[in-house]
Scaffold this motif. Structure first.
Motif, PDB file in Angstrom:
ATOM      1  N   GLN A 149       0.689  -1.117   0.204  1.00 47.25           N
ATOM      2  CA  GLN A 149       0.007  -0.141  -0.093  1.00 47.25           C
ATOM      3  C   GLN A 149       0.910   1.115   0.189  1.00 47.25           C
ATOM      4  N   PRO A 150       0.798   2.119  -0.837  1.00 45.54           N
ATOM      5  CA  PRO A 150       1.476   3.505  -0.956  1.00 45.54           C
ATOM      6  C   PRO A 150       1.127   4.291   0.181  1.00 45.54           C
ATOM      7  N   PRO A 151       2.335   5.098   0.708  1.00 45.26           N
ATOM      8  CA  PRO A 151       2.126   5.809   1.912  1.00 45.26           C
ATOM      9  C   PRO A 151       1.066   6.813   1.681  1.00 45.26           C
ATOM     10  N   ALA A 152       0.272   7.189   2.944  1.00 41.38           N
ATOM     11  CA  ALA A 152      -0.872   7.915   2.879  1.00 41.38           C
ATOM     12  C   ALA A 152      -0.315   9.514   2.419  1.00 41.38           C
ATOM     13  N   GLN A 153       0.574   9.765   3.123  1.00 43.70           N
ATOM     14  CA  GLN A 153       1.406  11.272   2.737  1.00 43.70           C
ATOM     15  C   GLN A 153       2.502  10.839   2.089  1.00 43.70           C
ATOM     16  N   THR A 154       2.957  11.386   0.837  1.00 45.74           N
ATOM     17  CA  THR A 154       4.056  11.190   0.246  1.00 45.74           C
ATOM     18  C   THR A 154       4.794  12.429   0.054  1.00 45.74           C
ATOM     19  N   GLU A 155       4.259  13.647   0.566  1.00 42.63           N
ATOM     20  CA  GLU A 155       5.205  14.836   0.436  1.00 42.63           C
ATOM     21  C   GLU A 155       6.484  14.661   1.110  1.00 42.63           C
ATOM     22  N   GLY A 156       6.446  14.149   2.183  1.00 40.92           N
ATOM     23  CA  GLY A 156       7.794  14.091   2.812  1.00 40.92           C
ATOM     24  C   GLY A 156       8.521  12.985   2.616  1.00 40.92           C
ATOM     25  N   TYR A 157       8.398  12.202   1.427  1.00 41.03           N
ATOM     26  CA  TYR A 157       9.095  11.124   0.933  1.00 41.03           C
ATOM     27  C   TYR A 157       9.699  11.158  -0.374  1.00 41.03           C
ATOM     28  N   ILE A 158      10.797  10.560  -0.551  1.00 41.79           N
ATOM     29  CA  ILE A 158      11.332  10.367  -2.052  1.00 41.79           C
ATOM     30  C   ILE A 158      11.001   9.041  -2.218  1.00 41.79           C
ATOM     31  N   GLN A 159      10.168   8.714  -3.744  1.00 43.81           N
ATOM     32  CA  GLN A 159       9.833   7.275  -3.713  1.00 43.81           C
ATOM     33  C   GLN A 159      10.751   6.735  -5.123  1.00 43.81           C
ATOM     34  N   MET A 160      11.261   5.556  -4.907  1.00 45.31           N
ATOM     35  CA  MET A 160      12.094   4.950  -5.803  1.00 45.31           C
ATOM     36  C   MET A 160      11.632   3.620  -6.014  1.00 45.31           C
ATOM     37  N   VAL A 161      11.586   3.223  -7.264  1.00 47.67           N
ATOM     38  CA  VAL A 161      11.261   2.029  -7.978  1.00 47.67           C
ATOM     39  C   VAL A 161      12.495   1.258  -8.763  1.00 47.67           C
ATOM     40  N   GLN A 162      12.582  -0.155  -8.432  1.00 50.22           N
ATOM     41  CA  GLN A 162      13.421  -0.788  -9.480  1.00 50.22           C
ATOM     42  C   GLN A 162      13.295  -2.205  -9.684  1.00 50.22           C
ATOM     43  N   GLY A 163      13.122  -2.396 -10.799  1.00 52.32           N
ATOM     44  CA  GLY A 163      12.647  -3.972 -11.108  1.00 52.32           C
ATOM     45  C   GLY A 163      13.644  -4.874 -11.085  1.00 52.32           C
ATOM     46  N   VAL A 164      13.450  -6.152 -10.703  1.00 52.18           N
ATOM     47  CA  VAL A 164      14.425  -7.290 -10.788  1.00 52.18           C
ATOM     48  C   VAL A 164      14.300  -8.102 -12.181  1.00 52.18           C
ATOM     49  N   GLU A 165      15.295  -8.085 -12.764  1.00 50.39           N
ATOM     50  CA  GLU A 165      15.314  -8.670 -14.257  1.00 50.39           C
ATOM     51  C   GLU A 165      15.005 -10.131 -13.997  1.00 50.39           C
ATOM     52  N   ASP A 166      14.325 -10.662 -14.917  1.00 49.14           N
ATOM     53  CA  ASP A 166      14.345 -12.110 -15.106  1.00 49.14           C
ATOM     54  C   ASP A 166      13.663 -12.815 -13.988  1.00 49.14           C
ATOM     55  N   VAL A 167      13.081 -12.061 -12.871  1.00 47.67           N
ATOM     56  CA  VAL A 167      12.424 -12.645 -11.844  1.00 47.67           C
ATOM     57  C   VAL A 167      10.841 -12.288 -11.720  1.00 47.67           C
ATOM     58  N   GLY A 168      10.545 -10.969 -12.170  1.00 44.99           N
ATOM     59  CA  GLY A 168       9.174 -10.433 -11.968  1.00 44.99           C
ATOM     60  C   GLY A 168       8.906  -9.705 -10.730  1.00 44.99           C
ATOM     61  N   TRP A 169      10.222  -9.582  -9.763  1.00 43.42           N
ATOM     62  CA  TRP A 169       9.903  -8.907  -8.539  1.00 43.42           C
ATOM     63  C   TRP A 169      10.276  -7.407  -8.762  1.00 43.42           C
ATOM     64  N   THR A 170       9.819  -6.533  -7.789  1.00 43.56           N
ATOM     65  CA  THR A 170       9.883  -5.114  -7.765  1.00 43.56           C
ATOM     66  C   THR A 170      10.564  -4.744  -6.444  1.00 43.56           C
ATOM     67  N   VAL A 171      11.609  -3.753  -6.595  1.00 47.43           N
ATOM     68  CA  VAL A 171      12.272  -3.200  -5.252  1.00 47.43           C
ATOM     69  C   VAL A 171      11.678  -1.730  -5.234  1.00 47.43           C
ATOM     70  N   ARG A 172      10.904  -1.459  -4.159  1.00 46.00           N
ATOM     71  CA  ARG A 172      10.629   0.100  -3.987  1.00 46.00           C
ATOM     72  C   ARG A 172      11.074   0.379  -2.601  1.00 46.00           C
ATOM     73  N   GLY A 173      11.453   1.810  -2.530  1.00 45.17           N
ATOM     74  CA  GLY A 173      11.907   2.464  -1.500  1.00 45.17           C
ATOM     75  C   GLY A 173      11.151   3.894  -1.019  1.00 45.17           C
ATOM     76  N   ASP A 174      10.842   3.888  -0.166  1.00 41.80           N
ATOM     77  CA  ASP A 174      10.231   5.157   0.336  1.00 41.80           C
ATOM     78  C   ASP A 174      11.021   5.747   1.425  1.00 41.80           C
ATOM     79  N   PHE A 175      11.816   6.976   1.001  1.00 40.70           N
ATOM     80  CA  PHE A 175      12.847   7.258   1.968  1.00 40.70           C
ATOM     81  C   PHE A 175      12.308   8.749   2.280  1.00 40.70           C
ATOM     82  N   TYR A 176      12.530   8.862   3.695  1.00 44.06           N
ATOM     83  CA  TYR A 176      12.016  10.279   4.322  1.00 44.06           C
ATOM     84  C   TYR A 176      13.311  11.299   4.115  1.00 44.06           C
ATOM     85  N   LYS A 177      12.629  12.231   3.509  1.00 44.05           N
ATOM     86  CA  LYS A 177      13.500  13.570   3.158  1.00 44.05           C
ATOM     87  C   LYS A 177      14.256  14.167   4.404  1.00 44.05           C
ATOM     88  N   GLU A 178      13.469  14.089   5.343  1.00 44.26           N
ATOM     89  CA  GLU A 178      14.216  14.781   6.621  1.00 44.26           C
ATOM     90  C   GLU A 178      15.293  13.928   7.257  1.00 44.26           C
TER      91      GLU A 178
END
Length: 599
Positions: A254-283
């Motif tokens: 579930q995406p975070p309810a408030q995204t203003e204070g976060y930097i969101q990054m997405v990286q796919g995993v090749e040949d596997v079908g998985w996904t790496v997501r990062g919600d990094f708090y700016k402060e």
């Protein structure tokens, strides 16, 4: 500070030099610091975001490598050799199962043990035969729950395909008793490939292996996540396989309810079908930038402070000698010619100070030669006459009184006056402030005679224990008599019955003389003793009362010989008091030193 003083400081050379240095150095420093900080902070911010993107990319590659590694581990069962007449594990299991060979259990057990230790994150391994029999091994010797139907029904549909790797998202080890560890499971079917094309041989069993969360934690530990940063690994269905927030594992993302204070990054995993997501708090992400900025601010502040200090010190070094000359000139104006300016440099200011000192010396010399020398000589002659007339007058007067008492057959009063006369002569002899210990002993004897006349022999007794070679040693006059007086008045006279004062002089260690005055009087309580010692140390005001005479003696010897010398006091209530005087053995105090110390 009044207005005139402020105006004087503002017009001084010191203020002008200081202000000039600060303006010349501080303005460029602040300007350069402002430009540098803005440029540096922007660069660090971009670099930090790029670093996180690179770490996400590397994490995706590492997860793909991890998946490939465990996929390859499951394939090892096709190349696993079995001792004896079988060339492959699948053939051995198929034949032994058909022949109901008792070696089947050992064959599978050896295979599981080999597979369990191929990787440090493998926790449990299982082999399920086609007839439903299950063999398992665990690194931690966990207790298997035999009531659990392994594998769960939800796993079986992925095992229909005999050739592909089956993956089961992160779950608890429900098939082990009292275990809440989280693991993810990889599984692959094993077929008997001998005598068949490809992998289409008969199915002989299924191999399962549980992998701990340490495999993911090793990948993400390099990212140094903050408390509010969240990292996710999602499978193809969007289920969270791993997260640094363990409570989220197994739930749909579930995406975070408030995204203003976060930097969101997405990286796919090749040949596997998985996904790496990062919600990094700016402060938290930029907290490192803030730490660097605070460090830079501290450095800049230190530079500014150093600049101000250098400006003040340099200006004071230039203006200080001038102010010193001005102060000394004011003293000369008031008639004080006993002054000199300290010369601290060889420059023009130093030449000015030397010239001023020479002028003062010459002027003082002229005044001394013409006027002051004559006045001092007359005053010295007058003082000398007075010092001779006054003691002589007192001695003659006391002698007249003594002879009158003797003439009236009052010999006791005559002896008392004689003892008093000896004491006055000892005290008023201005030309001698350091005396042999023997003379101090004689003065104490004269004083004690007066005390015997006053109180009677039934109340007082005195003993001397002096080493003979110490009697010629010089000590300051009136060193011991105040201690004897203190022992009589505060020790002996306050008790009923007769008391004794013992005076001991002996050679101490390290070239010292130790003179001890003991009495068997009333002594002091612990509180009183501590107050007297505090007075000697100067921790209590030296007001009138108990201990003031002792403090005078102590301060005198501390001033003459240093803080390591003086009195040491010990006392026990109803037993007595001991006062010890420690002075150097070889050091002699002259009349001039004593005179200065008493001013």
């Amino acid at each position: 500070m009044n207005m005139a003083a402020f105006t004087g400081i503002r017009k001084s050379i010191f203020a002008k030099f200081t202000l000039s240095f600060i303006i010349v150095g501080l303005v460029p420093l602040l300007l350069i610091s402002y430009i540098s900080l803005n440029t540096f902070s922007s660069y660090i911010e971009r670099n930090l975001v790029n670093n996180y993107e690179q770490m996400m990319l590397f994490s995706g590659k590492n997860i793909r490598d991890m998946y490939t590694k465990y996929n390859n581990i499951t394939k090892l069962m096709y190349s696993y050799g079995v001792d004896g007449r079988f060339s492959q594990l699948g053939q051995a299991i198929a034949v032994q199962s058909a022949q109901r060979d008792y070696q089947l259990t050992n064959t599978i057990d050896d295979f599981l043990r080999t597979m369990l230790y191929t990787d440090r994150y493998l926790q449990n391994v299982f082999f399920l035969m086609v007839d439903g029999r299950l063999q398992h091994l665990s690194k931690e010797n966990k207790s298997y729950d035999f009531s659990f139907a392994f594998p769960p029904e939800s796993w079986k549909e992925q095992l229909v395909d005999r050739q592909s790797l089956a993956f089961y998202p992160t779950h608890k080890e429900a098939y082990y008793l009292r275990s809440d560890d989280l693991v993810m499971t990889f599984a692959r079917n094993l077929t008997d490939v001998l005598g068949s094309s490809g992998l289409q041989g008969p199915l002989v069993g299924t191999f399962f292996m549980d992998v701990s969360m340490g495999a993911f934690e090793e990948i993400f530990q390099q990212m140094m996540l903050g408390p509010k940063d969240v990292i996710y690994v999602l499978d193809s269905k969007g289920t969270i396989i791993y997260s640094n927030q363990h409570r989220l594992i197994g739930q749909p993302y579930q995406p975070p309810a408030q995204t203003e204070g976060y930097i969101q990054m997405v990286q796919g995993v090749e040949d596997v079908g998985w996904t790496v997501r990062g919600d990094f708090y700016k402060e938290e992400m930029f907290d490192r930038i803030d730490q660097i900025m605070r460090t830079l601010f501290l450095i800049i502040g230190a530079c500014i402070l150093s600049l101000v200090l250098v400006a003040v010190l340099f200006s004071n070094r230039l203006s200080g000698p001038i102010r010193s000359i001005t102060r000394q000139m004011s003293k000369i104006e008031s008639g004080n010619f006993n002054t000199q300016v300290t010369v601290q440099s060889a420059d023009e200011v130093g030449l000015l100070a030397r010239g001023f000192n020479k002028m003062v010396v010459r002027l003082q010399s002229y005044i001394d030669e013409v006027y002051v020398a004559q006045i001092k000589q007359k005053q010295a002659e007058l003082n000398a006459l007075k010092s001779q007339i006054r003691p002589h007058y007192l001695y003659n007067t006391l002698e007249v009184i003594r002879m009158s008492a003797v003439a009236n057959d009052d010999h006791e009063v005559g002896d008392m006056i004689l003892s008093l006369s000896h004491q006055l002569k000892y005290v008023l002899d201005y030309g001698q402030e350091t005396v042999p210990l023997s003379e101090e002993k004689m003065n104490i004897e004269q004083y004690f005679k007066l005390m015997e006349f006053r109180y009677g022999e039934h109340r007082l007794a005195m003993e001397f224990r002096f080493e003979t070679e110490l009697l010629s040693m010089p000590i300051p006059k009136l060193s011991v008599q105040p201690l004897v007086e203190n022992a009589i008045y505060h020790g002996i006279m306050r008790k009923s019955g007769k008391g004794t004062v013992r005076i001991t002089a002996e050679r101490g260690s390290e070239g010292h003389i130790c003179i001890t005055v003991d009495d068997d009087g009333v002594g002091m309580s612990a509180d009183t003793l501590e107050r007297v010692r505090a007075k000697l140390r100067g921790e209590q005001p030296g007001e009138s009362g108990s201990g003031i005479g002792l403090k005078n003696v102590h301060d005198r010897f501390a001033a003459l010989y240093g803080p390591d010398y003086g009195l040491q006091i010990n006392s026990t209530q109803h037993i007595g008091t001991s006062v010890r005087l420690v002075i150097p053995l070889a050091k002699e105090v002259g009349a001039r030193d004593e005179g200065h110390s008493g001013r």
